[in-house]
Design a protein around this motif. Structure first.
Motif, PDB file in Angstrom:
ATOM      1  N   UNK A 296       1.182  -1.084   0.122  1.00 49.39           N
ATOM      2  CA  UNK A 296      -0.182   0.312   0.087  1.00 49.39           C
ATOM      3  C   UNK A 296       0.980   1.089   0.257  1.00 49.39           C
ATOM      4  N   UNK A 297       0.722   2.230  -0.751  1.00 51.85           N
ATOM      5  CA  UNK A 297       1.238   3.355  -1.061  1.00 51.85           C
ATOM      6  C   UNK A 297       0.343   4.434  -0.066  1.00 51.85           C
ATOM      7  N   UNK A 298      -0.582   4.471   0.015  1.00 51.81           N
ATOM      8  CA  UNK A 298      -1.578   5.588   0.402  1.00 51.81           C
ATOM      9  C   UNK A 298      -2.791   4.368   1.298  1.00 51.81           C
ATOM     10  N   UNK A 299      -3.245   4.901   2.428  1.00 52.10           N
ATOM     11  CA  UNK A 299      -4.506   4.311   2.845  1.00 52.10           C
ATOM     12  C   UNK A 299      -4.362   3.190   4.211  1.00 52.10           C
ATOM     13  N   UNK A 300      -2.964   2.898   4.485  1.00 53.46           N
ATOM     14  CA  UNK A 300      -2.515   2.512   5.354  1.00 53.46           C
ATOM     15  C   UNK A 300      -1.575   3.696   6.600  1.00 53.46           C
ATOM     16  N   UNK A 301      -2.169   4.229   7.485  1.00 57.35           N
ATOM     17  CA  UNK A 301      -0.918   4.519   8.052  1.00 57.35           C
ATOM     18  C   UNK A 301      -0.213   5.950   8.075  1.00 57.35           C
ATOM     19  N   UNK A 302      -1.046   6.219   6.799  1.00 57.20           N
ATOM     20  CA  UNK A 302      -0.766   7.962   6.291  1.00 57.20           C
ATOM     21  C   UNK A 302      -2.003   8.901   5.470  1.00 57.20           C
ATOM     22  N   UNK A 303      -3.658   8.549   6.437  1.00 56.37           N
ATOM     23  CA  UNK A 303      -4.661   9.100   5.894  1.00 56.37           C
ATOM     24  C   UNK A 303      -4.072  11.186   5.832  1.00 56.37           C
ATOM     25  N   UNK A 304      -3.242  10.773   6.332  1.00 60.40           N
ATOM     26  CA  UNK A 304      -2.605  12.455   6.363  1.00 60.40           C
ATOM     27  C   UNK A 304      -2.822  12.760   5.161  1.00 60.40           C
ATOM     28  N   UNK A 305      -1.887  12.245   3.903  1.00 59.80           N
ATOM     29  CA  UNK A 305      -2.007  12.102   2.680  1.00 59.80           C
ATOM     30  C   UNK A 305      -3.430  11.896   2.337  1.00 59.80           C
ATOM     31  N   UNK A 306      -4.291  13.210   2.540  1.00 61.21           N
ATOM     32  CA  UNK A 306      -6.061  13.158   1.681  1.00 61.21           C
ATOM     33  C   UNK A 306      -6.180  13.429   0.090  1.00 61.21           C
ATOM     34  N   UNK A 307      -6.726  12.872  -0.268  1.00 65.33           N
ATOM     35  CA  UNK A 307      -7.748  12.806  -1.291  1.00 65.33           C
ATOM     36  C   UNK A 307      -7.155  14.287  -2.016  1.00 65.33           C
ATOM     37  N   UNK A 308      -7.195  15.175  -1.169  1.00 65.84           N
ATOM     38  CA  UNK A 308      -7.053  16.978  -1.933  1.00 65.84           C
ATOM     39  C   UNK A 308      -5.962  17.213  -1.497  1.00 65.84           C
ATOM     40  N   UNK A 309      -4.786  16.362  -0.613  1.00 68.09           N
ATOM     41  CA  UNK A 309      -3.429  17.381  -0.720  1.00 68.09           C
ATOM     42  C   UNK A 309      -2.803  16.495  -1.771  1.00 68.09           C
ATOM     43  N   UNK A 310      -2.551  15.210  -1.834  1.00 64.96           N
ATOM     44  CA  UNK A 310      -2.541  14.200  -3.382  1.00 64.96           C
ATOM     45  C   UNK A 310      -3.136  14.488  -3.955  1.00 64.96           C
ATOM     46  N   UNK A 311      -3.542  14.624  -5.130  1.00 65.03           N
ATOM     47  CA  UNK A 311      -4.557  15.958  -6.205  1.00 65.03           C
ATOM     48  C   UNK A 311      -3.780  17.192  -5.795  1.00 65.03           C
ATOM     49  N   UNK A 312      -3.602  18.260  -5.097  1.00 61.63           N
ATOM     50  CA  UNK A 312      -2.867  18.957  -5.262  1.00 61.63           C
ATOM     51  C   UNK A 312      -1.643  19.524  -5.200  1.00 61.63           C
ATOM     52  N   UNK A 313      -1.052  17.782  -4.969  1.00 58.09           N
ATOM     53  CA  UNK A 313       0.882  17.872  -5.453  1.00 58.09           C
ATOM     54  C   UNK A 313       0.731  17.298  -6.385  1.00 58.09           C
ATOM     55  N   UNK A 314      -0.224  16.355  -6.865  1.00 55.10           N
ATOM     56  CA  UNK A 314      -0.611  16.103  -8.930  1.00 55.10           C
ATOM     57  C   UNK A 314       0.672  14.670  -8.018  1.00 55.10           C
ATOM     58  N   UNK A 315       0.313  13.772  -9.423  1.00 50.84           N
ATOM     59  CA  UNK A 315       0.931  12.202  -9.458  1.00 50.84           C
ATOM     60  C   UNK A 315       2.296  12.331  -9.937  1.00 50.84           C
ATOM     61  N   UNK A 316       2.975  13.188 -10.644  1.00 51.77           N
ATOM     62  CA  UNK A 316       4.229  13.083 -11.399  1.00 51.77           C
ATOM     63  C   UNK A 316       4.491  13.654 -10.341  1.00 51.77           C
ATOM     64  N   UNK A 317       4.032  14.166  -9.028  1.00 56.37           N
ATOM     65  CA  UNK A 317       5.418  14.793  -8.309  1.00 56.37           C
ATOM     66  C   UNK A 317       5.407  13.833  -6.750  1.00 56.37           C
ATOM     67  N   UNK A 318       4.916  13.137  -7.214  1.00 53.48           N
ATOM     68  CA  UNK A 318       5.303  11.691  -6.031  1.00 53.48           C
ATOM     69  C   UNK A 318       6.556  10.778  -6.149  1.00 53.48           C
TER      70      UNK A 318
END
Length: 374
Positions: A296-318
């Protein structure tokens, strides 16, 4: 006809079963303690995969236990190109490699440990593909197969002409004397070109705690080199990301999310809302790892990384970080995402780069079962 160069270090691994932490310069002591050589047996396990293909291979090797013995026992076609001294030494390897290369070999196969890999690396040309049969006590380098049989299966694929990608892999070794005293002093001796098949070739430096620390340092150095002063960095949870923070000399929230700018800690242990408020109008990179065994990348122990945060960052910036050992623990399963936003989960699917070492990346698939079934 596939031409294979073969060099076996017959003393490799001799010190392992008697707890000598290596075999370099310890052969006589190891034998006195009752150690038995294993390099020939492990080489036989690998080369046995070629018996059914022997009409399609030609092996150029060294006399005696440095190659001839195993080829003769298995009935593989071979030609002796060098005769070593008695007892054999690292110098024999250094002298044999150029002679095998002169025969126009397609691949240099060798059996040993990190010391043998160092000797090979010092002589082999950069363009030549190599592959190691793991037979030594110390095998931190990334040039070896995960097992002798796995090495043989990969070699058989090459002989059959199956497409196999190539990659540069590091040659690492530690100071055995210091290691026996409980101190780890590792050094990088170079790179060699290997078949880049993650299922068959082991990760760099994954055996033991001290090896994990070395590869995490490699990953951290790669990330720090990439950082610039115009970008904000969201540092996720887990020990892999913690290694980056440690390398930066910054305090880290192991099970939380921190924010870094210009290599300085700005805010520690942010929640989802505070994190989004901090980064929504900024240029950001998200530095995360995956959960070993689960993927798991998201959703297991890092819920602080919400959908809003992830979208603001963008997939290419992960920036996704993981040791190859952690990726191998997935046994080929894809990475998973559980952001609580099914649409975002699908957007995150597909191939994603994973940083696995210093200037070393692999592509790994991200896919959830429900999306694979569609």
């Amino acid at each position: 006809m596939f031409k294979i160069g073969l060099i076996i270090n017959p003393l490799a691994g001799l010190g392992g079963t008697v707890a000598l932490k290596g075999s370099d310069g310890m052969a006589e002591q190891a034998r006195a303690l009752g150690a038995e050589p294993r390099a020939l047996q492990r080489s036989s396990l690998a080369l046995a995969e070629l018996v059914a293909l022997k009409d399609h291979v030609r092996i150029y090797t060294v006399a005696g236990d440095m190659g001839e013995t195993v080829c003769r026992t298995l009935g593989l076609p071979f030609e002796i190109c060098y005769r070593p001294g008695n007892p054999t030494t690292a110098g024999d390897t250094h002298q044999a490699v150029p002679l095998l290369v002169q025969r126009g070999i397609d691949l240099l196969l060798f059996a040993g440990g990190d010391g043998t890999a160092r000797d090979i690396c010092a002589e082999v040309p950069e363009h030549l593909c190599v592959l190691g049969i793991p037979a030594g006590v110390k095998i931190h380098s990334g040039v070896y197969g995960v097992t002798p049989a796995g090495t043989g299966r990969l070699l058989a694929r090459l002989v059959r002409g199956e497409p196999v990608s190539l990659m540069a892999a590091e040659v690492m070794d530690i100071d055995e004397a210091a290691f026996r005293e409980g101190r780890v002093r590792a050094r990088r001796y170079g790179e060699m070109l290997i078949p880049g098949e993650l299922s068959y070739v082991q990760a760099v430096k994954v055996a033991g705690k001290e090896s994990a620390e070395l590869v995490l340092t490699d990953i951290a150095d790669d990330i720090i080199e990439r950082m610039d002063d115009d970008t904000w960095y969201i540092m996720g949870s887990g020990t892999t990301v913690a290694a980056v923070m440690e390398r930066l000399g910054l305090e880290n929230t192991l099970l939380g999310v921190d924010l870094v700018y210009r290599k300085r800690l700005v805010v520690s242990d942010l929640d989802a809302r505070s994190l989004y408020d901090q980064i929504r109008d900024k240029q950001c990179k998200l530095v995360i790892t995956l959960i070993g065994g689960q993927g798991h990348i998201f959703g297991r122990g890092n819920q602080q990384l919400s959908p809003e945060v992830i979208k603001a960052v963008g997939r290419d910036n992960i920036w996704l970080l993981a040791t190859k050992a952690k990726l191998n623990s997935l046994h080929g399963r894809p990475l998973r995402v559980d952001t609580n936003d099914p649409g975002l989960d699908r957007e995150l699917g597909g191939l994603m780069r994973v940083i696995t070492g210093y200037h070393d990346e692999v592509l790994v698939r991200v896919a959830n079962p429900e999306d694979e079934a569609e």
